[in-house]
Every structure is written in structure tokens, then in C-alpha cells.
Scaffold this active site. Sequence first.
Site, PDB file in Angstrom:
ATOM      1  N   ASN A 107       0.676  -1.366  -0.029  1.00 42.03           N
ATOM      2  CA  ASN A 107      -0.177   0.180   0.205  1.00 42.03           C
ATOM      3  C   ASN A 107       0.976   1.312   0.029  1.00 42.03           C
ATOM      4  O   ASN A 107       0.819   2.000   0.886  1.00 42.03           O
ATOM      5  CB  ASN A 107      -1.099  -0.110   1.285  1.00 42.03           C
ATOM      6  CG  ASN A 107      -0.288  -0.058   2.557  1.00 42.03           C
ATOM      7  OD1 ASN A 107       0.799  -0.782   2.668  1.00 42.03           O
ATOM      8  ND2 ASN A 107      -1.070   0.650   3.439  1.00 42.03           N
ATOM      9  N   ASP A 167       2.251  -6.162  11.507  1.00 44.05           N
ATOM     10  CA  ASP A 167       1.690  -5.084  11.082  1.00 44.05           C
ATOM     11  C   ASP A 167       2.407  -3.830  11.452  1.00 44.05           C
ATOM     12  O   ASP A 167       1.844  -2.717  11.729  1.00 44.05           O
ATOM     13  CB  ASP A 167       0.225  -5.314  11.553  1.00 44.05           C
ATOM     14  CG  ASP A 167      -0.511  -4.202  10.741  1.00 44.05           C
ATOM     15  OD1 ASP A 167      -0.009  -3.709   9.574  1.00 44.05           O
ATOM     16  OD2 ASP A 167      -1.691  -3.695  11.120  1.00 44.05           O
ATOM     17  N   LEU A 170      -5.250   0.279  12.952  1.00 45.81           N
ATOM     18  CA  LEU A 170      -6.435  -0.616  12.265  1.00 45.81           C
ATOM     19  C   LEU A 170      -6.253  -2.009  11.902  1.00 45.81           C
ATOM     20  O   LEU A 170      -4.954  -2.036  11.283  1.00 45.81           O
ATOM     21  CB  LEU A 170      -6.881   0.186  10.887  1.00 45.81           C
ATOM     22  CG  LEU A 170      -7.536   1.572  11.350  1.00 45.81           C
ATOM     23  CD1 LEU A 170      -7.633   2.488  10.144  1.00 45.81           C
ATOM     24  CD2 LEU A 170      -8.833   1.590  12.176  1.00 45.81           C
ATOM     25  N   LYS A 174      -2.862  -8.884  -1.939  1.00 48.88           N
ATOM     26  CA  LYS A 174      -3.485  -8.204  -0.701  1.00 48.88           C
ATOM     27  C   LYS A 174      -4.935  -7.716  -1.143  1.00 48.88           C
ATOM     28  O   LYS A 174      -4.954  -6.906  -1.993  1.00 48.88           O
ATOM     29  CB  LYS A 174      -2.577  -7.379   0.163  1.00 48.88           C
ATOM     30  CG  LYS A 174      -3.171  -6.496   1.047  1.00 48.88           C
ATOM     31  CD  LYS A 174      -3.235  -7.352   2.175  1.00 48.88           C
ATOM     32  CE  LYS A 174      -3.755  -6.573   3.562  1.00 48.88           C
ATOM     33  NZ  LYS A 174      -2.966  -6.184   4.395  1.00 48.88           N
ATOM     34  N   HIS A 217       4.837   5.830  11.101  1.00 53.49           N
ATOM     35  CA  HIS A 217       4.461   7.110  10.608  1.00 53.49           C
ATOM     36  C   HIS A 217       5.231   8.216  11.468  1.00 53.49           C
ATOM     37  O   HIS A 217       5.451   7.774  12.480  1.00 53.49           O
ATOM     38  CB  HIS A 217       2.845   7.567  10.823  1.00 53.49           C
ATOM     39  CG  HIS A 217       1.902   6.679  10.140  1.00 53.49           C
ATOM     40  ND1 HIS A 217       1.437   6.948   8.892  1.00 53.49           N
ATOM     41  CD2 HIS A 217       1.041   5.594  10.439  1.00 53.49           C
ATOM     42  CE1 HIS A 217       0.565   6.384   8.320  1.00 53.49           C
ATOM     43  NE2 HIS A 217       0.037   5.315   9.392  1.00 53.49           N
TER      44      HIS A 217
END
EC number: 3.5.2.3
Length: 347
Positions: A45, A251, A223, A103, A255
Site C-alpha cells: 500500500n 503489522d 487499524l 493483498k 508514521h
Amino acid sequence: MTAPSQVLKIRRPDDWHVHLRDGDMLKTVVPYTSEIYGRAIVMPNLAPPVTTVDAAIAYRQRILDAVPAGHDFTPLMTCYLTDTLDPDELERGFREGVFTAAKLYPANATTNSSHGVTSVDTIMPVLERMEKLGMPLLVHGEVTHADIDIFDREARFIETVMEPLRQRLTALKVVFEHITTKDAAEYVRDGNELLAATITPQHLMFNRNHMLVGGIRPHLYCLPILKRNVHQQALRELVASGFSRAFLGTDSAPHARHRKETSCGCAGCFNAPTALGSYATVFEEMNALAHFEAFCSLNGPRFYGLSVNETYVELVREEQLVPESITLADDSLVPFLGGERVRWSVK
């Protein structure tokens, strides 16, 4: 005289779900994963997402360029499924050993998922091709309808998307990623050998009270969101049971600090530096260290049909202070458990 430290020696683990980002962020975070893990399933992503073989090859090279000398690390690339993805491109990538898996992000479920799939029916030709190839489908299992409460999105996904999909494509290999609920734990436990799950350290260690009581803790915001204690306990019991189709997937989702500590903060925990020790802490608390190596190092390769790693890592049980932040170009990163004392760490 202090007691000798306890040491855990396990076969080198793999991380079956990690976000390595790109650019300066990638260069900063890759070493934290490559130092510990032999392989990692790298999420696609980016902006724009990784949807072609050429893009995956180029991204893999950028990752390898960021791996320090002396680290033996293999990034396993994934393809980002979109409504318009060509099944032939996906098959070519899988057959050429570029794509390990694909994915499925429901559109707008998480960071950089606006290109995601609007309906499973739309990509059925792609999923049918994956079933035929034996290519694993990795699923972010949340519905994204505005009327569904954020704490209910995973459970609703099981009944409205996951189960109908698995009934329709009975030979499709599926990884239900970062499960967070009792519903998902029971669903995977009761499923067949074609269904597995990854579980993050934060969902094993914490529940929504830890994130919301006594002040908002933005570095626990990820999330799928942390759930009630009853769901946390179900996840802990699943891994403590030695269940063979659950495996390590951090995961880890970095950031920059200013994007987490703000009025509208980003979702994701940067746990790569502390994840393995966090898992060890949970397994110890559950009196389940006998199952720790399988969860970290054996169950994932078995499901993916890959050999286990030949080398080993050691964790030591002695209190260590996690750095409060890590330098990132013109900003910083706050690691999971930053500023806290942890019980287990990689030696």
C-alpha cells in the site's frame, strides 16, 4: 548477586505482515526488520500502490538497498488487488517468483487503501486465478460501510464477505490478517487447513482501555482498532493453545511522529524494534513459551509452503528501556512501547 538472565533461543522468525514504506522512511525502518527476521511479507500500500510485476521488482530492490551489510533478509513481495487488476499480470508475477501473495484491502479500510477493492464480485476472475495457482490471498478483514461501527467491522466482515468468499472458492488459501476479535479467533480456529491468521503484538498486549483510559495514546492507535478485553483474551488464548495456523505478523506501520500526535492522527504502530520481545512477554504470561518458536518461526513457513530459516536468534530476559524516539530525516518515529521498560529483548 543478580540471578543469571534467562535466554530463549529460537529458529530465526519471519514477519508475515509488515509495512516498510518508501524513501527516507524505508531507509530508516528496514534495518529494524532485517536485523531480526529472515523474511517478511511486505505490504503493497504505497502511493501509488504496487500493482504490477515491474513495480514490485523495483520496490524489492529499494528494500534490499536499505538492508545493512551482514543482515540476511529476503523481502517477500505482494500485489495490491484493485478492481481493474489483470489476472495475467498477477499470474506472471507469481510464476516468476516476484509475488508471494496478493493483498485484499476493502476500499478505504486503512492507510493508502483508496485504490482498494469495492466489491469481491468485481475481482472474482482474479481470485479464481489465485485459487487455481495456489496463491495466498491476504485479507484486511473489515467492512467499510459508514453505518457500521468501527468496533464491529471485523465481525461483520466475516459473515458478509469472508465466509461467502470461502464458500464460493473452496480451494483458495486465505490469511485473515491482524485478527482482533473473539469472532475472528474462533472463525480461524474452526476453519480448515486453507485458512490462517496473523496476530500483532499490540492486539495481544492491549485492549481499547489501554488506548483510551486516562488520556488518548495515539501510538496504540492502529487499524483494525484495539477491541474489548474479551477479544484480547480470546487472541491470547488462541496463541497460547499452540494453534498451528496462527503466526507472527507485526503489522509494523511507521508514521512520522507529527502525523501520529495531531488532531487527526494516522493509524499504525511502529513495533518492529520491540515486537519479538513483546510476543515473548505474552507467551510467558500465558505459560505458553513452549509454543513461542512455532508461532514465530514454524507455522508461517508451513502455511506458505516454504522452508524454515536455518539460523537462530536469542532473546534475553532482562529489563531494558525502549528509546522514546528514533531519528527520521527531519522528524522522528516513536516505537511501540517507547520510553517503557520491557522484559524481553533480542540479544
